[in-house]
Enzyme design. Sequence first.
Site, PDB file in Angstrom:
ATOM      1  N   ASP A 195      43.494  49.452  25.423  1.00 30.26           N
ATOM      2  CA  ASP A 195      42.389  50.478  25.050  1.00 30.26           C
ATOM      3  C   ASP A 195      42.352  51.595  25.946  1.00 30.26           C
ATOM      4  O   ASP A 195      42.226  51.691  26.974  1.00 30.26           O
ATOM      5  CB  ASP A 195      41.280  49.744  25.419  1.00 30.26           C
ATOM      6  CG  ASP A 195      39.848  50.461  24.754  1.00 30.26           C
ATOM      7  OD1 ASP A 195      40.226  51.799  24.455  1.00 30.26           O
ATOM      8  OD2 ASP A 195      38.807  50.046  24.472  1.00 30.26           O
ATOM      9  N   CYS A 252      38.121  40.102  14.107  1.00 28.02           N
ATOM     10  CA  CYS A 252      36.756  40.013  13.291  1.00 28.02           C
ATOM     11  C   CYS A 252      36.385  41.439  13.562  1.00 28.02           C
ATOM     12  O   CYS A 252      35.082  41.697  13.868  1.00 28.02           O
ATOM     13  CB  CYS A 252      35.965  39.102  14.505  1.00 28.02           C
ATOM     14  SG  CYS A 252      36.161  37.269  14.330  1.00 28.02           S
ATOM     15  N   ALA A 253      37.067  42.385  13.533  1.00 26.45           N
ATOM     16  CA  ALA A 253      36.737  43.976  13.517  1.00 26.45           C
ATOM     17  C   ALA A 253      36.589  44.557  12.162  1.00 26.45           C
ATOM     18  O   ALA A 253      35.388  44.491  11.645  1.00 26.45           O
ATOM     19  CB  ALA A 253      37.394  44.628  14.428  1.00 26.45           C
ATOM     20  N   ARG A 254      37.563  44.988  11.807  1.00 28.57           N
ATOM     21  CA  ARG A 254      37.667  45.665  10.382  1.00 28.57           C
ATOM     22  C   ARG A 254      38.929  45.261   9.783  1.00 28.57           C
ATOM     23  O   ARG A 254      40.100  45.132  10.164  1.00 28.57           O
ATOM     24  CB  ARG A 254      37.621  47.107  10.502  1.00 28.57           C
ATOM     25  CG  ARG A 254      36.127  47.459  10.777  1.00 28.57           C
ATOM     26  CD  ARG A 254      35.033  47.117   9.708  1.00 28.57           C
ATOM     27  NE  ARG A 254      33.784  47.657  10.404  1.00 28.57           N
ATOM     28  CZ  ARG A 254      32.613  47.161   9.479  1.00 28.57           C
ATOM     29  NH1 ARG A 254      32.813  47.089   8.155  1.00 28.57           N
ATOM     30  NH2 ARG A 254      31.350  47.782   9.932  1.00 28.57           N
ATOM     31  N   ASP A 278      37.811  37.420  10.226  1.00 30.16           N
ATOM     32  CA  ASP A 278      36.535  37.395   9.331  1.00 30.16           C
ATOM     33  C   ASP A 278      36.038  38.684   8.600  1.00 30.16           C
ATOM     34  O   ASP A 278      35.150  38.662   7.967  1.00 30.16           O
ATOM     35  CB  ASP A 278      35.411  37.474  10.631  1.00 30.16           C
ATOM     36  CG  ASP A 278      33.827  37.507  10.098  1.00 30.16           C
ATOM     37  OD1 ASP A 278      33.592  36.439   9.244  1.00 30.16           O
ATOM     38  OD2 ASP A 278      33.133  38.338  10.497  1.00 30.16           O
ATOM     39  N   GLU A 283      36.601  43.182   0.415  1.00 28.43           N
ATOM     40  CA  GLU A 283      35.665  42.183   0.425  1.00 28.43           C
ATOM     41  C   GLU A 283      34.769  42.563  -0.573  1.00 28.43           C
ATOM     42  O   GLU A 283      34.097  43.487  -1.024  1.00 28.43           O
ATOM     43  CB  GLU A 283      34.763  42.542   1.767  1.00 28.43           C
ATOM     44  CG  GLU A 283      35.879  42.275   2.833  1.00 28.43           C
ATOM     45  CD  GLU A 283      35.007  42.461   4.394  1.00 28.43           C
ATOM     46  OE1 GLU A 283      33.783  42.676   4.229  1.00 28.43           O
ATOM     47  OE2 GLU A 283      35.522  42.429   5.520  1.00 28.43           O
ATOM     48  N   HIS A 302      32.944  37.661   6.758  1.00 21.15           N
ATOM     49  CA  HIS A 302      32.174  38.737   7.500  1.00 21.15           C
ATOM     50  C   HIS A 302      30.738  38.122   8.022  1.00 21.15           C
ATOM     51  O   HIS A 302      29.863  38.574   7.682  1.00 21.15           O
ATOM     52  CB  HIS A 302      32.150  39.965   6.469  1.00 21.15           C
ATOM     53  CG  HIS A 302      32.163  41.319   7.256  1.00 21.15           C
ATOM     54  ND1 HIS A 302      32.448  42.399   6.832  1.00 21.15           N
ATOM     55  CD2 HIS A 302      31.775  41.618   8.461  1.00 21.15           C
ATOM     56  CE1 HIS A 302      32.530  43.446   7.849  1.00 21.15           C
ATOM     57  NE2 HIS A 302      31.913  42.926   8.735  1.00 21.15           N
TER      58      HIS A 302
END
Length: 344
Positions: A195, A252-254, A278, A283, A302
């Site tokens: 990051d 689990c982000a995008r 997720d 979607e 999600h």
Amino acid sequence: MTTILAAGDHFVRSSLFTDRLRPVAPDAAFRELTLPWPVEPFGAVAEVHEASGTEAQLIEALDGVDICVTQMAPLTERILGASPGLRLFCVGRGGPVNANLAAATRHGVVVTFAPGRNAAATAEHTVALMLAAARRVPAAHQDLTAGVWRGDYYRYDSVGPELEGSTVGIVGHGAVGSRVARIVRGFGARVLVADPYADAADLAPADRVDLPELMRRSSFVTVHARATPKTEGLLSRELIGLMPPGGVLVNCARGSLLDYDAVCDALDEGRLFGAAFDVFPEEPLPAGSRLRRTPNVVMTPHLAGAGKQTAHNASALVAGEVARFLAGRAPAHCANPEVLRTRS
């Protein structure tokens, strides 16, 4: 008198907003509107994304309203043009993707958002998916309910990695990623972070690596970057191919952040042990999605942020912004700060 519309839904209820707002705006008049999400999926409304409700519905509800607090209501050019009294639009989610910020600025409407409101819930869900994928929890449960005892899952070639002693690569060390790091360290895992914006004070120098190195060294990789044009396809086929054999990949982000076909190929070929998602490129998940027939994939619809505390956090953060606005103070999290200069 200030009039406030609480445009809640079936998760962050209108009553949660109004209960938090009454102490900070005791003289305000309140209205409530319940939007259909998540009973009905969110989607695009005119030019904004991930919204619930219609333009006509909001135009009617915003008549005479000064402040709107919401999670999913759309804020479009048409709505703004029909709502001349609106001054503040508070979005109780991590990003105001349901608001047209350029149009709001032109109309002099301050837009705020609520970063971190679901960070704890998403971090916990991420680790739950890591464990579920590594230990075959959903598949074993389905077998047992069907009357099948899968003792063969104990064979050496059929077992996955353990968190203790493993390296967990975290792509994005913000509110969610930093919590995941704290949790998995409690399991005895080593953490690597990719990051460029991470606070150096939060990480040892040896824990900060570039993305290719993270992928090469991590038995578990979990993605927590923001979805932007620059991060679309961040985890490419080439990077996914760098993961050690038998690894587990979690998102689990995008859905836009990784190449799902590359993950399916790696699972079909046995290069990865498992994956857990997720979020998805489309979607709800289409009926013909390859993910439905790929082995060792764990999926949830999600739901990572779906905790009761998340709903309370959202209403509390929104109430704080309304209190600051009514007191003539700057918002803590303004999505269009240029409007503040115009108003001052």
